[in-house]
Design an enzyme around this catalytic site. Sequence first.
Site, PDB file in Angstrom:
ATOM      1  CD  GLU A 258      11.068  -7.513   5.430  1.00 56.53           C
ATOM      2  OE1 GLU A 258      11.722  -8.456   5.943  1.00 56.53           O
ATOM      3  OE2 GLU A 258      10.360  -6.745   6.090  1.00 56.53           O
TER       4      GLU A 258
ATOM      5  CE1 TYR B  87       8.979   5.027   2.704  1.00 54.97           C
ATOM      6  CE2 TYR B  87       7.398   6.841   2.906  1.00 54.97           C
ATOM      7  CZ  TYR B  87       7.943   5.657   3.389  1.00 54.97           C
ATOM      8  OH  TYR B  87       7.449   5.098   4.542  1.00 54.97           O
TER       9      TYR B  87
ATOM     10  CB  ALA C  20       1.432   0.080   6.188  1.00 51.26           C
TER      11      ALA C  20
ATOM     12  NE  ARG D 145      10.257   6.018   8.564  1.00 48.51           N
ATOM     13  CZ  ARG D 145       9.289   5.878   7.651  1.00 48.51           C
ATOM     14  NH1 ARG D 145       9.415   4.956   6.699  1.00 48.51           N
ATOM     15  NH2 ARG D 145       8.225   6.646   7.683  1.00 48.51           N
TER      16      ARG D 145
ATOM     17  NE  ARG E  24       3.967   6.412   1.687  1.00 45.07           N
ATOM     18  CZ  ARG E  24       4.300   5.202   2.071  1.00 45.07           C
ATOM     19  NH1 ARG E  24       4.772   4.344   1.206  1.00 45.07           N
ATOM     20  NH2 ARG E  24       4.124   4.827   3.302  1.00 45.07           N
TER      21      ARG E  24
ATOM     22  N   PRO F 157       0.793  -1.234   0.000  1.00 47.02           N
ATOM     23  CG  PRO F 157      -0.156  -1.129   2.118  1.00 47.02           C
ATOM     24  CD  PRO F 157       0.502  -2.079   1.160  1.00 47.02           C
ATOM     25  CG  ASN F 158      -0.266   4.310   1.274  1.00 48.12           C
ATOM     26  OD1 ASN F 158      -1.229   4.883   0.767  1.00 48.12           O
ATOM     27  ND2 ASN F 158      -0.335   3.716   2.454  1.00 48.12           N
TER      28      ASN F 158
ATOM     29  CG  ASN G 232       8.475  -2.004   0.319  1.00 45.22           C
ATOM     30  OD1 ASN G 232       7.931  -2.131   1.412  1.00 45.22           O
ATOM     31  ND2 ASN G 232       9.067  -0.876  -0.044  1.00 45.22           N
TER      32      ASN G 232
HETATM   33  C1  DQA Z   1       8.301   1.050   3.798  1.00 53.21           C
HETATM   34  C2  DQA Z   1       8.398   1.272   5.317  1.00 53.21           C
HETATM   35  C3  DQA Z   1       7.064   1.008   5.984  1.00 53.21           C
HETATM   36  O1  DQA Z   1       7.159   1.209   7.397  1.00 53.21           O
HETATM   37  C4  DQA Z   1       6.018   1.963   5.445  1.00 53.21           C
HETATM   38  O2  DQA Z   1       4.748   1.699   6.011  1.00 53.21           O
HETATM   39  C5  DQA Z   1       5.956   1.978   3.957  1.00 53.21           C
HETATM   40  C6  DQA Z   1       7.200   1.892   3.182  1.00 53.21           C
HETATM   41  C7  DQA Z   1       9.625   1.415   3.083  1.00 53.21           C
HETATM   42  O3  DQA Z   1       9.741   1.053   1.910  1.00 53.21           O
HETATM   43  O4  DQA Z   1      10.489   2.060   3.649  1.00 53.21           O
HETATM   44  O5  DQA Z   1       4.892   2.149   3.373  1.00 53.21           O
HETATM   45  O6  DQA Z   1       8.055  -0.315   3.564  1.00 53.21           O
END
Ligand code: DQA
Length: 142
Positions: free
Chosen positions: A97, A22, A76, A106, A17, A9-10, A73
């Site tokens: 991963e 990122y 979340a 973080r 974003r 997601p996202n 990846n």
């Molecule tokens: C993420 C890190 C996760 O904590 C976050 O929710 C993401 C992106 C990263 O690529 O750094 O959406 O997986």
Amino acid sequence: MKILVINGPNLNMLGIREPDIYGKNTYKNLVDMIQSHADEKGVEVEFYQSNHEGDIVDRIQAAYGNIDGIVINPAAYTHTSVAILDALKAVGIPTVEVHISAIEDREEFRQFSYVSLVAKKTITGKGFNGYIEAFDDLCGNN
Ligand code: DQA
């Protein structure tokens, strides 16, 4: 040899974003970068992005018997999804991963990863290059 690259997601919002975390490159930039690396290596690659946990579980299940390695990846869902962990365990496909950011530096809630319980390797904090490292890890000498 066929590699599946799954983004959760996202990650379709890359470039928009939180660019300070990122980066400014887009999801399309990411796909293009991995695709040209795969072409150079002569390895087949497929991409899947979804904002929905169950859809990611379905895609992992569909990989059974026709995919040799998964780069994931889970975004979340990394920190919440037993379902994605179980799907990866169920198919038994070697998985690496990737996290674009250094999750270990973080928030507290990002410190635990379910997927790392099944992944042969976890790469964090290397930006888009982490996907290339993961890809190469799965390809071995290919
Ligand atoms: C993420 C890190 C996760 O904590 C976050 O929710 C993401 C992106 C990263 O690529 O750094 O959406 O997986």
